[in-house]
Design a protein around this motif. Structure first.
Motif, short mmCIF file in Angstrom:
data_model
loop_
_atom_site.label_atom_id
_atom_site.label_comp_id
_atom_site.label_asym_id
_atom_site.label_seq_id
_atom_site.Cartn_x
_atom_site.Cartn_y
_atom_site.Cartn_z
N ARG A 1 0.84 -1.20 0.00
CA ARG A 1 0.00 0.00 0.00
C ARG A 1 0.87 1.24 0.00
O ARG A 1 1.91 1.30 0.65
CB ARG A 1 -0.88 0.03 1.25
N PHE A 2 0.39 2.26 -0.69
CA PHE A 2 1.09 3.53 -0.71
C PHE A 2 0.60 4.43 0.43
O PHE A 2 1.31 5.30 0.90
CB PHE A 2 0.88 4.24 -2.06
N ILE A 3 -0.63 4.20 0.85
CA ILE A 3 -1.19 4.97 1.95
C ILE A 3 -1.17 4.09 3.19
O ILE A 3 -1.66 2.96 3.18
CB ILE A 3 -2.64 5.39 1.63
N ARG A 4 -0.60 4.61 4.22
CA ARG A 4 -0.50 3.83 5.46
C ARG A 4 -1.70 4.13 6.35
O ARG A 4 -1.94 5.27 6.74
CB ARG A 4 0.79 4.19 6.17
#
Length: 115
Positions: free
Chosen positions: A5-8
């Motif tokens: 994922r790029f968004i945590r």
């Protein structure tokens, strides 16, 4: 399989607290037994008295000036409301102007006293 994922996203936070149990009667008994043991060892007998007595009494004195200031503020507010109902906005304008002048005089009087 987990995809990257790029968004945590925030993780679930766990809150753990161990509860404490307070028994004032048990604590009082323990304090008294320790005191009695010490008295038996030393051979000295003293009367048990709590140190907390009188700690919560209010020692503030009534200030007469604060009561007088409240009365004056109440009368000023009532006067401004009465004047506004009778004469309109002019009372507010002249009242603010006179309050500003009185404040300036009060400040200058304080500065002259310090010298």
């Amino acid at each position: 399989m987990k995809f990257p994922r790029f968004i945590r996203l925030p993780q679930y936070k766990r809150f753990h607290i161990t509860p404490r149990y307070y028994d004032p009667i048990k604590e009082d008994i323990e304090i008294r037994t320790e005191k009695i043991k010490r008295e038996l060892e030393n051979g000295v007998s003293t009367h048990y008295r709590s140190n907390i007595r009188g700690s919560f009494t209010r020692k503030a004195k009534y200030n007469v000036q604060s009561g007088l200031l409240r009365i004056i503020l109440f009368l000023v507010i009532c006067g401004v409301m009465f004047g506004y109902l009778l004469y309109g906005r002019d009372v507010l304008i002249y009242g603010l102007f006179s309050a500003g002048v009185l404040y300036i005089i009060w400040r200058l009087k304080g500065l002259l006293r310090r010298r």
